[in-house]
Design a protein around this motif. Structure first.
Motif, PDB file in Angstrom:
ATOM      1  N   LEU A 164      25.142 -49.118  -6.690  1.00 44.64           N
ATOM      2  CA  LEU A 164      25.622 -49.953  -5.584  1.00 44.64           C
ATOM      3  C   LEU A 164      26.119 -49.131  -4.397  1.00 44.64           C
ATOM      4  N   PHE A 190      23.156 -47.905  -2.487  1.00 47.34           N
ATOM      5  CA  PHE A 190      22.467 -49.014  -1.830  1.00 47.34           C
ATOM      6  C   PHE A 190      23.199 -49.428  -0.559  1.00 47.34           C
ATOM      7  N   THR A 240      15.061 -55.649  -4.435  1.00 50.58           N
ATOM      8  CA  THR A 240      15.864 -54.427  -4.593  1.00 50.58           C
ATOM      9  C   THR A 240      16.760 -54.526  -5.830  1.00 50.58           C
ATOM     10  N   CYS A 247      12.578 -52.357  -5.074  1.00 52.44           N
ATOM     11  CA  CYS A 247      13.096 -51.315  -5.956  1.00 52.44           C
ATOM     12  C   CYS A 247      11.956 -50.402  -6.387  1.00 52.44           C
ATOM     13  N   TYR A 270      19.632 -52.158  -7.354  1.00 51.28           N
ATOM     14  CA  TYR A 270      20.816 -51.764  -6.592  1.00 51.28           C
ATOM     15  C   TYR A 270      22.084 -51.851  -7.437  1.00 51.28           C
ATOM     16  N   TRP A 296      13.942 -49.019  -1.439  1.00 48.86           N
ATOM     17  CA  TRP A 296      15.191 -48.766  -0.708  1.00 48.86           C
ATOM     18  C   TRP A 296      15.750 -47.372  -0.996  1.00 48.86           C
ATOM     19  N   SER A 297      15.437 -46.827  -2.174  1.00 49.19           N
ATOM     20  CA  SER A 297      15.983 -45.537  -2.580  1.00 49.19           C
ATOM     21  C   SER A 297      15.094 -44.363  -2.186  1.00 49.19           C
TER      22      SER A 297
END
Length: 311
Positions: A85, A88, A78, A20, A81, A60-61
């Motif tokens: 959601l 993600f 992560t 994250c 998320y 992830w973002s």
């Protein structure tokens, strides 16, 4: 699981360890050493480096990531998320469509992202802590179900959440008060409180590759009931009876997924282990409490990428 030995030309060169970029929104208090939360990631990255693999942390973002540039993407920390959601899951789909191997798989992630998976576990024959679902706006049905089940001490949980976020403890007499404090259309689960959490604790069985790696015992801080470390709970390495390990292994064997890692959180309820949570997306694995476990996870990742495709 044994090491893979010297790297060959076929060994993957680039691995993304997904994390994250910020802590989830429910963490509104100061955590003195935030980076300590990412100890698993650092240990895994070091283990990959020891194997000569180019592994790097990737949020992830992050925008514009070329997932095709990686041989594998290993989902790890992560945690935010839950705040986004749909976004993600879009990223999970993008990785799934790339040439990179996503570990754990997109199918496992989608299934595990909503606690409806507990209903499937029940259908698979896996013992779970019993539950009823509903929303505060339909509280009458929850009151009826709790009364019918004869539960006196309760735990309320959101259908989507991590790290004990939004989890509250109540009793049957105060259920309505607890429901009134939750947005009316929020889907929640109501479960009986398991007293064993306060003495034996919650047991977390960590599996890496196809093998059991280590077991953790988590206990809540005095006056709390949530065993997560961010609420002051304690975590220690545990030795369990072989019959308990065999029982949890049989639970995991019922799942229709080929998993790189899993953490099965159980509590003893009426003398039998029952699943509280099955963590297949971003569980803390506490690799620092189990020497060699980070190396086992790295080895298992490479093994997933070098074995022949099925069929």
């Amino acid at each position: 699981m044994t090491g893979m030995g010297p790297m060959s030309h076929a060994t993957p060169k680039r691995i993304a360890v997904l994390r994250c970029e910020r802590l989830p929104d429910f963490v509104t208090w100061e955590i003195p050493d935030v980076e300590s939360l990412f100890d698993d990631d650092r240990r895994l990255l070091d283990a990959f480096a020891g194997l000569g693999v180019d592994a790097e942390p990737v949020a992830w973002s992050s925008a514009g990531v070329d997932w095709d540039a990686y041989d594998a993407v290993v989902i790890r920390s992560t945690w935010d998320y839950v705040d986004r959601l749909p976004q993600f899951l879009d990223v999970v789909t993008a990785i799934e469509r790339s040439s990179a191997a996503l570990l754990n798989s997109a199918a496992a992630v989608r299934w595990n992202a909503d606690k409806h998976y507990l209903d499937d576990l029940d259908r698979f024959g896996v013992p779970i802590v019993p539950l009823v679902r509903g929303t505060p706006s339909a509280g009458a049905r929850l009151h009826e179900a709790v009364a019918e089940a004869g539960w006196h001490e309760l735990v309320l949980k959101p259908a989507v959440g991590v790290g004990g976020s939004g989890v509250v403890r109540s009793d049957a007499a105060s259920l309505q008060q607890a429901l009134d404090a939750i947005p009316p259309e929020t889907e929640i689960m109501v479960q009986p409180f398991a007293p064993a959490i306060l003495d034996e604790g919650e047991l977390s069985f960590v599996f890496l590759g196809d093998e059991s790696s280590h077991v953790l015992r988590k206990r809540p801080a005095t006056g709390d009931f949530r065993a997560h470390g961010i609420y002051g709970g304690t975590v220690e390495r545990a030795t369990v009876d072989p019959s308990d390990l065999a029982e949890v292994q049989s639970m995991l064997a019922r799942l229709p997924f080929d998993l790189l890692y899993a953490r099965v959180d159980v509590v003893r309820l009426e003398g039998r282990l029952a699943v509280l949570e099955l963590e297949l997306i971003e569980p803390m694995l506490y690799l620092g409490l189990a020497p060699g476990s980070a190396e086992r996870l790295a080895d298992a990742t490479l093994a997933r990428l070098t074995r022949p495709a099925p069929g």
